[in-house]
Write a protein that holds these residues in place. Structure first.
Motif, short mmCIF file in Angstrom:
data_model
loop_
_atom_site.label_atom_id
_atom_site.label_comp_id
_atom_site.label_asym_id
_atom_site.label_seq_id
_atom_site.Cartn_x
_atom_site.Cartn_y
_atom_site.Cartn_z
N GLY A 66 0.99 -1.35 0.03
CA GLY A 66 -0.19 0.08 0.01
C GLY A 66 0.94 1.36 -0.10
N PRO A 67 0.24 2.36 0.71
CA PRO A 67 1.10 3.58 0.76
C PRO A 67 2.36 3.41 1.60
CG PRO A 67 -0.76 3.82 2.19
CD PRO A 67 -0.81 2.51 1.65
N GLY A 68 2.58 2.55 2.32
CA GLY A 68 3.79 2.72 3.06
C GLY A 68 3.85 1.67 4.38
N PHE A 69 2.86 0.60 4.34
CA PHE A 69 2.74 -0.28 5.54
C PHE A 69 3.99 -1.21 5.20
CE2 PHE A 69 -1.72 0.80 5.26
CZ PHE A 69 -1.81 1.20 6.46
N VAL A 70 4.85 -1.64 6.44
CA VAL A 70 5.63 -2.67 6.45
C VAL A 70 5.08 -4.03 7.04
CG1 VAL A 70 8.00 -3.29 7.21
CG2 VAL A 70 7.61 -1.04 6.23
N ASN A 71 4.66 -4.97 6.32
CA ASN A 71 4.06 -6.41 6.78
C ASN A 71 5.35 -7.24 7.18
OD1 ASN A 71 1.88 -5.15 6.73
ND2 ASN A 71 1.45 -5.85 4.29
N MET A 72 5.15 -8.03 8.41
CA MET A 72 6.26 -8.83 8.64
C MET A 72 5.88 -10.02 9.08
SD MET A 72 8.04 -5.94 11.13
CE MET A 72 6.57 -5.22 11.66
N ARG A 73 6.46 -11.20 8.69
CA ARG A 73 6.00 -12.52 9.11
C ARG A 73 7.21 -13.04 10.25
NH1 ARG A 73 1.69 -14.40 6.49
NH2 ARG A 73 1.17 -13.50 4.62
N LEU A 74 6.70 -13.76 11.15
CA LEU A 74 7.72 -14.50 11.88
C LEU A 74 7.95 -16.02 12.00
CD1 LEU A 74 7.14 -12.05 15.00
CD2 LEU A 74 9.18 -11.86 13.61
N ASP A 75 8.79 -16.78 12.12
CA ASP A 75 8.64 -18.12 12.22
C ASP A 75 7.81 -18.19 13.73
OD1 ASP A 75 10.27 -18.23 14.50
OD2 ASP A 75 12.00 -19.24 13.53
N GLY A 76 7.31 -19.43 13.92
CA GLY A 76 6.38 -19.68 15.13
C GLY A 76 6.88 -20.05 16.38
N ARG A 77 8.28 -19.91 16.62
CA ARG A 77 8.70 -20.13 18.02
C ARG A 77 8.48 -19.17 18.93
NH1 ARG A 77 15.27 -20.13 16.89
NH2 ARG A 77 14.43 -19.04 14.99
N TRP A 78 8.06 -18.04 18.62
CA TRP A 78 7.50 -16.91 19.65
C TRP A 78 6.47 -17.63 20.17
CZ3 TRP A 78 3.13 -14.03 19.60
CH2 TRP A 78 2.35 -13.77 18.51
N LEU A 79 5.51 -18.19 19.52
CA LEU A 79 4.27 -18.68 19.80
C LEU A 79 4.26 -19.82 20.77
CD1 LEU A 79 2.16 -18.59 16.80
CD2 LEU A 79 1.75 -17.32 18.69
#
Length: 576
Positions: free
Chosen positions: A106-119
């Motif tokens: 979009g106009p400037g969103f930064v979308n991040m994915r993490l691996d599942g270890r934190w969950l």
């Protein structure tokens, strides 16, 4: 990681550190603190397709960088990508937070994915440290007084009072959960015209029972409960039958109100609502507190005389007009007593005072806030929540009449029909500022269509699984590490883990925003995620490692469900 809040905090720190580095590279020096605060916010996208977490920092700091947000976002994303894998870069993330992708949208969103270890770390923390391990200590022991219900002691608790009781108690529990010391208070209006009329009504019914001439007071209380109280007092104090009517009325002024107050207290106790303080309005007058407060307002220049009355200069603090506190005949207005009462609250040392009032008090807010400011109290120390009305529906038709009292549906009648748990759930499912409709047929339904049954059944179902596990000789869980939860990789298992991770933030936000409905919505979502998981997989899987992981997930869910329901004052049954 103890919760999604910890993850957001770590990601926010990484975003700010990356922008700080970018700011220096651009020759702009350090990123000012006000821009840092805007940049630190991390959100969870509504659509999982956009990632696990998202930052709008590029748009929030465009005014500092004087660049299009999209360009800032691209530079920020590049820096954040350097944190993936080995965790290098300007602000290394904790080992359990590994970015697997960073994308600009979009106009400037930064979308991040993490691996599942934190969950897995979050679930392990919940099992080790309890369901509130990630809830922040915001209150830090500060004292809060929350006054709610405060119905006139002239009749039984009705359903509007019941909603106030449920909302006030839930707010108090939530504030305690985030570290405030809370006092629950009930203000007994026992010094005004209504209390006098009630005593006169009881006296008239007593005379009627005794066969004496009597005249029922105009605007008196005609309900059957008035006759019941008269009969009770005659049985317990037979001398009332032998005294002159004037003396009898004098004795009833306190006795009738006290008897009704006892009934109200009993109804509230049956609803699971307990008050720390029952404050009597009469005490303010007996101690001269009302006159003292009026003198203080006059000394401060906020009281004046006009048209034979005394007025509070409330327009000095934003009210639309000044208010009478002493009428031309010398009688005090309700406002005068209420000002003295609120002054007394602050003199008792409360850092924050919260009032929960009915919709008929909406116009009263500005004058009370003005009065407190006139006395020198900071306006943010008094908070007023306006609670909207309740309607009951049965068979698609509005319920208008009480089965017994003839004027309204009482709390006792409601509890007899639907029970305390269902009543609380339905009262709390909407924002306090929104009217609520209670479908009595749905509330009494013993099926998954009833939302409170649906949520409680998730807890009972987990308890049943553990009873079965014990019967089959499955080894008890004991301590569970994040590594032992590694088999939880399916979408259904991940959905439950994410719901568990959100709990601390939901508690924080529900407390700070005075929105107990957030917890109602949360428990339903968590129960829904668990029911879906339960229907897809065998919890007592033959594989020991899978079985242990799934049982651990179920136990973490059970603990959070029980804790969240407890914040609402709703039970978490083991069997249904």
């Amino acid at each position: 990681m103890r919760s999604a809040l910890d993850v957001k905090r770590a990601l926010g720190d990484a975003v700010v550190a990356s922008l700080q580095a970018l700011s220096r590279e651009q020759g702009l020096g350090p990123l000012p603190a006000e821009w840092e605060d805007r940049a630190r916010a991390i959100e969870v996208p509504k659509d999982p397709a956009f990632g696990d977490f998202a930052s709008g920092a590029a748009m929030a700091t465009a005014g500092h960088f004087h660049m299009p947000p999209r360009r800032i976002a691209e530079a920020l994303a590049e820096r954040l990508r350097s944190l993936a894998g080995a965790g290098g870069g300007a602000a290394p993330l904790p080992p359990s937070l590994q970015l697997t992708s960073v994308e600009v949208a979009g106009p400037g969103f930064v979308n991040m994915r993490l691996d599942g270890r934190w969950l897995l770390e979050v679930a392990s923390s919940l099992l080790r440290d309890g369901p509130r391990s990630g809830v922040p200590d915001i209150g830090q022991g500060r004292r809060v007084q929350i006054e709610f219900v405060s119905a006139n002691p002239t009749g039984p608790m009705n359903v509007v009072n019941a909603r106030a009781a449920a909302v006030g108690d839930a707010m108090a529990r939530l504030l305690e959960a985030v570290g405030f010391r809370v006092t629950r208070e009930y203000y007994v209006n026992d010094a005004g015209r209504q209390a006098r009329l009630f005593a006169e009504s009881v006296a008239a019914r007593m005379a009627e029972i005794l066969g004496e001439p009597h005249l029922f007071p105009e605007d008196g209380y005609p309900g059957e409960y008035v006759r019941e109280i008269a009969e009770e007092l005659l049985r317990e104090e037979p001398t009332l039958a032998r005294v002159a009517p004037a003396e009898r009325l004098e004795r009833l002024r306190d006795a009738a109100v006290d008897r009704m107050l006892g009934r109200q207290r009993g109804d509230l106790e049956a609803f699971g609502v307990h008050f720390d303080v029952w404050f009597r309005e009469r005490a303010l007058h007996e101690q001269g507190r009302v006159q003292q407060v009026l003198q203080e307002l006059e000394r401060r220049g906020f009281l004046y005389e006009a048209e034979g009355a005394r007025w509070l200069r409330s327009t000095a603090f934003g009210d639309d007009k000044d208010r009478v506190v002493v009428k031309s005949d010398g009688a005090l207005t309700y406002l005068a007593s209420d000002i003295a009462y609120h002054d007394d609250k602050f003199r008792r040392g409360f850092d924050l005072v919260i009032d929960i009032w009915g919709p008929d008090h909406h116009g009263y807010v500005a004058r009370m806030k003005a009065a407190m400011q006139a006395l020198g109290y900071a306006p943010e120390r008094l908070e007023i929540v306006i609670l909207q009305l309740v309607s009951l529906v049965r068979g698609g038709e509005a319920v208008r009449m009480s089965k017994r009292a003839g004027e309204f549906v009482t709390l006792a009648e409601l509890l007899d029909e639907v029970g305390a748990d269902a009543a609380r759930y339905f009262f709390l499912q909407r924002s306090p500022e929104s009217p609520v409709e209670v479908d009595l047929d749905l509330a009494t339904l013993q099926s998954m269509d009833n939302p409170v049954y649906y949520v409680q059944y998730a807890h009972a179902r987990i308890c049943s699984v553990f009873r079965q596990a014990e019967a089959e000789g499955v080894e008890p869980l004991g301590e569970v590490t994040a590594q032992q939860l590694a088999p939880l990789q399916s979408p259904h298992e991940q959905a439950v883990l994410k719901a568990l991770a959100a709990y601390a933030e939901e508690v924080r936000d529900a407390a700070l925003r005075r929105e107990p409905q957030r917890i109602v919505q949360y428990v339903y979502q968590l129960a829904s995620a668990f029911h879906s998981f339960y229907h897809e997989y065998r919890l007592l899987d033959p594989d020991p490692s899978t079985r242990r992981a799934r049982l651990a997930l179920a136990e973490a869910t059970r603990r959070v469900l029980a804790d969240a329901l407890g914040l609402l004052g709703i039970s978490a049954p083991d069997r249904m």
